[in-house]
Enzyme design. Structure first.
Site, PDB file in Angstrom:
ATOM      1  N   LYS A   1      13.628  -0.639 -33.532  1.00 46.08           N
ATOM      2  CA  LYS A   1      14.555  -1.027 -32.461  1.00 46.08           C
ATOM      3  C   LYS A   1      15.855  -0.253 -32.682  1.00 46.08           C
ATOM      4  O   LYS A   1      16.301  -0.125 -33.824  1.00 46.08           O
ATOM      5  CB  LYS A   1      14.770  -2.539 -32.574  1.00 46.08           C
ATOM      6  CG  LYS A   1      15.946  -3.116 -31.816  1.00 46.08           C
ATOM      7  CD  LYS A   1      15.856  -4.638 -31.816  1.00 46.08           C
ATOM      8  CE  LYS A   1      17.171  -5.287 -31.440  1.00 46.08           C
ATOM      9  NZ  LYS A   1      17.024  -6.664 -30.980  1.00 46.08           N
TER      10      LYS A   1
ATOM     11  N   THR B   1      15.535 -11.721 -33.535  1.00 48.70           N
ATOM     12  CA  THR B   1      16.647 -12.198 -34.373  1.00 48.70           C
ATOM     13  C   THR B   1      16.146 -12.695 -35.734  1.00 48.70           C
ATOM     14  O   THR B   1      16.656 -13.676 -36.269  1.00 48.70           O
ATOM     15  CB  THR B   1      17.475 -13.305 -33.667  1.00 48.70           C
ATOM     16  OG1 THR B   1      17.523 -13.045 -32.258  1.00 48.70           O
ATOM     17  CG2 THR B   1      18.904 -13.331 -34.172  1.00 48.70           C
TER      18      THR B   1
ATOM     19  N   GLU C   1       9.798 -11.250 -26.375  1.00 50.39           N
ATOM     20  CA  GLU C   1      10.552 -11.506 -27.610  1.00 50.39           C
ATOM     21  C   GLU C   1      11.409 -12.754 -27.427  1.00 50.39           C
ATOM     22  O   GLU C   1      12.338 -12.763 -26.627  1.00 50.39           O
ATOM     23  CB  GLU C   1      11.438 -10.298 -27.934  1.00 50.39           C
ATOM     24  CG  GLU C   1      12.344 -10.534 -29.144  1.00 50.39           C
ATOM     25  CD  GLU C   1      13.385  -9.430 -29.352  1.00 50.39           C
ATOM     26  OE1 GLU C   1      13.164  -8.283 -28.904  1.00 50.39           O
ATOM     27  OE2 GLU C   1      14.423  -9.727 -29.962  1.00 50.39           O
TER      28      GLU C   1
ATOM     29  N   ARG D   1      17.542 -18.010 -31.853  1.00 50.56           N
ATOM     30  CA  ARG D   1      18.976 -18.223 -31.789  1.00 50.56           C
ATOM     31  C   ARG D   1      19.330 -19.594 -31.261  1.00 50.56           C
ATOM     32  O   ARG D   1      20.492 -19.944 -31.167  1.00 50.56           O
ATOM     33  CB  ARG D   1      19.576 -17.215 -30.801  1.00 50.56           C
ATOM     34  CG  ARG D   1      20.185 -16.051 -31.470  1.00 50.56           C
ATOM     35  CD  ARG D   1      20.708 -15.126 -30.407  1.00 50.56           C
ATOM     36  NE  ARG D   1      20.011 -13.875 -30.528  1.00 50.56           N
ATOM     37  CZ  ARG D   1      20.239 -12.831 -29.766  1.00 50.56           C
ATOM     38  NH1 ARG D   1      21.125 -12.886 -28.809  1.00 50.56           N
ATOM     39  NH2 ARG D   1      19.563 -11.739 -29.956  1.00 50.56           N
TER      40      ARG D   1
END
Ligand code: 3PG
Length: 210
Positions: A134, A74, A47, A51
């Site tokens: 998640k 994100t 992943e 960011r």
């Protein structure tokens, strides 16, 4: 793709390892050796968090690494979803979920692991067709005892706890019937990336894989 299919696809990807490395890259030049080290250490699902300015180039570079399955984390907006898909992401992860974000993932045909932290959030996602999500932020939301408690009335949902998960506590989560995979950044520490210590990262991955 409808959410049930998206959820199944995300579940299949997450099911390939017990740990999904959560990666924050400042330098896209690190992407390829980092992915090679993690895949060699037995962690193929990666992943890359959106960011940093290097994130999309990192996804592009990692997508060429054999044996890896690279996703984008994100995800906050439909633009994030489109950019991630265009860069080659094969799945998405979001800290929470909105209908707009879910719709963007449907439109882009991007399997999604959406975030939930409470029973109400998990139920809302289940209603949309997601049965894997998640659990974020895992430790701050009560950790393994909280997930165990949520699993009693809602056993049909599987979670990937992320946020404060480490080698020291991953077994607490993985011992639960509603957890088969955890996510965490500890396998790719910034100092090792900056030092180019790919062998060190491979051994952290191996240790996490168990
Ligand atoms: C994140 O999205 O930042 C993840 O939750 C990673 O959390 P961690 O750095 O505590 O592993």
């Amino acid at each position: 793709m409808i959410p049930q299919d998206q959820s199944k696809a995300a579940r299949d990807i997450a099911g390939r390892a017990r740990v999904i490395p959560v990666l924050v890259l400042d330098d896209a030049g690190h992407a390829r050796p980092l992915a090679e080290a993690l895949v060699a250490g037995g962690l193929p699902a990666l992943e890359v968090t959106l960011r940093t300015p290097a994130a999309l180039d990192s996804i592009r570079a990692m997508s060429e690494v054999e044996g890896g399955i690279v996703g984008a984390g994100t995800l906050l907006t439909p633009d994030d979803v489109r950019a991630a898909k265009a860069a080659g992401a094969r799945f998405g992860v979001s800290p929470g979920a909105t209908e707009t974000l879910v719709q963007a993932c449907i439109d882009e045909d991007l399997p999604l692991l959406p975030g939930a932290a409470t029973a109400t959030e998990a139920m809302a996602l289940l209603e949309m067709g997601f049965d894997m999500m998640k659990f974020f932020p895992a430790e701050a939301s009560g950790g393994a005892p909280a997930l165990k408690a949520i699993g009693a009335p809602i056993p049909q949902i599987s979670f990937c706890p992320t946020g404060g998960v480490s080698l020291a506590n991953m077994a607490d989560y993985l011992s639960l019937s509603n957890v088969s995979v955890v996510g965490g950044s500890w396998v790719a520490p910034k100092d090792k990336m900056v030092a180019g210590d790919w062998a060190g990262i491979e051994s952290l991955a191996r240790e996490a894989r168990g």
